[in-house]
Design an enzyme around this catalytic site. Structure first.
Site, PDB file in Angstrom:
ATOM      1  N   CYS A 133       0.813  -1.221   0.000  1.00  0.00           N
ATOM      2  CA  CYS A 133       0.000   0.000   0.000  1.00  0.00           C
ATOM      3  C   CYS A 133       0.849   1.275   0.000  1.00  0.00           C
ATOM      4  O   CYS A 133       0.564   2.235  -0.710  1.00  0.00           O
ATOM      5  CB  CYS A 133      -0.949  -0.023   1.184  1.00  0.00           C
ATOM      6  SG  CYS A 133      -0.188  -0.546   2.714  1.00  0.00           S
ATOM      7  N   HIS A 178      -2.619   6.180   4.678  1.00  0.00           N
ATOM      8  CA  HIS A 178      -1.189   6.346   4.943  1.00  0.00           C
ATOM      9  C   HIS A 178      -0.725   7.702   4.398  1.00  0.00           C
ATOM     10  O   HIS A 178      -1.150   8.120   3.314  1.00  0.00           O
ATOM     11  CB  HIS A 178      -0.373   5.263   4.233  1.00  0.00           C
ATOM     12  CG  HIS A 178      -0.550   3.884   4.792  1.00  0.00           C
ATOM     13  ND1 HIS A 178      -1.252   3.620   5.937  1.00  0.00           N
ATOM     14  CD2 HIS A 178      -0.068   2.690   4.351  1.00  0.00           C
ATOM     15  CE1 HIS A 178      -1.208   2.309   6.183  1.00  0.00           C
ATOM     16  NE2 HIS A 178      -0.505   1.724   5.228  1.00  0.00           N
TER      17      HIS A 178
END
Ligand code: A2P
Length: 338
Positions: free
Chosen positions: A124, A237
């Site tokens: 990710c 994130h």
């Protein structure tokens, strides 16, 4: 077209269902998880579907979106595709296999066309970074890339989010927070430790950013260094990225380039309080990019900050985009019925 989700009851599985509903054209959905969830019902498109035990043999679907962890994929993905379907795998099981394309459609979509039954979805953190960095590399040539990450607990799945919420409550009530998912208690803390430490002192998560950036961008001459840190947020994130460039660029040039790059939302007006944040990037398909400024370290280099919903661009959305790409290119094989 028939689509299957393996790991349908997990955090990414949940997002896969949302993204599928809003984007992909297909006829039928099959849901699989571990025996623990067999028989449970999930709603998709107004219909209740029953979760089944993940098969140990062929899956009768054109596209199999796998998000049940590396060991499950490693053991079973080759069996699932015996019916002619393609696995788009969210785990790290096949990412470094030279026969398996590692794909971010905005960057190297065409690599998906050379698959032999399995396509890997990137880590990710890397997927989010390369959406912003690849256009800069194409235009200005990235020589060095230094990344510091701020990673949400959902990177560790539903159980990561549960631990943050539960242990925050324990701590607020005066108790001593404990930990199972993370290396230390996560409430009111930051932990510079994601995945296992390697012999070179970097963690595996940090090395994934190095290896996968090279494979996706297709240039292993880029020097990449990453420090990956878990923070007590639920999802999305963020990453501070410093780039040394072959050809100098101004912040205005980078802003203009990224404004016309696929998958990016430039959010960069610090005076107005506009910059990327998990608060604003969560639930978004685009990766927010901002704080674009001249590097004080590398002449003509650039510093920037990105926030991307890692359950979406870092996982579910990217996987569905790969399926869309194959569908658009007519690259899904005629499947034998199994
Ligand atoms: P289950 O909910 O039945 O345990 P997360 O990443 O959020 O932890 O989710 C992991 C997903 O992978 C869940 O859907 C989980 O199902 C599934 N899963 C875990 N272990 C297996 C297994 N051995 N076989 C199939 N699915 C699994």
């Amino acid at each position: 077209m028939r689509v299957a989700i393996v790991g349908a009851t997990g955090a990414v599985g949940h997002e896969l269902m949302q993204v599928l509903e809003s984007r992909l054209k297909f006829d039928e959905l099959l849901l699989y998880a571990s025996p623990r969830s067999a028989g449970s019902r999930l709603t998709f498109g107004g219909q209740e579907l029953t979760v089944q035990v993940t098969p140990e043999g062929p899956i009768d679907a054109d596209v199999i979106l796998a998000s049940a962890g590396g060991s499950v994929s490693k053991a079973l993905a080759h069996r699932w595709i015996e019916g002619g379907g393609v696995v788009i795998d969210n785990s790290s099981a096949f990412r470094y296999d030279a026969q398996v394309p590692l794909v971010v459609p905005e960057v190297n979509g065409e690599a998906a066309l050379s698959h032999r039954g399995i396509i890997a979805n990137p880590n990710c953190t890397t997927a989010i970074a390369v959406v912003a960095v690849a256009p800069i590399h194409r235009e200005y040539g990235v020589k060095r890339m230094i990344v510091s990450t701020y990673q949400a607990t959902s990177g560790a799945g539903q159980k990561g989010m549960d631990e943050l919420l539960e242990q925050t409550r324990v701590q607020l009530e005066g108790g001593q927070a404990t930990h199972e998912v993370f290396a230390h208690p996560i409430p009111f803390n930051v932990i510079p430790h994601i995945d296992a430490f390697q012999d070179n002192g970097y963690t595996k998560e940090e090395m994934k950013v190095v290896w996968e950036t090279h494979k996706i961008i297709g240039d292993s001459s880029i020097r990449v260094s990453c420090t990956a840190v878990r923070i007590p947020t639920l999802r999305t994130h963020s990453e501070a990225i410093t780039l040394e460039l072959e050809r100098p660029a101004t912040p205005a040039q980078i802003r203009e380039l990224l404004a016309r790059s696929a998958g990016v939302e430039v959010r960069d007006d610090p005076a107005a309080g506009l910059y990327p944040m998990p608060l604003t990037a969560s639930g978004k398909y685009d990766v927010e990019v901002g704080r674009i400024r001249e590097s004080l370290v590398f002449d003509g280099g650039i510093d920037l900050f990105v926030s991307g919903d890692q359950l979406l661009k870092g996982a579910a959305l990217n996987a569905v985009q790969i399926a869309e790409y194959l569908q658009e290119k007519g690259a899904l094989k005629e499947r034998q019925r199994v």
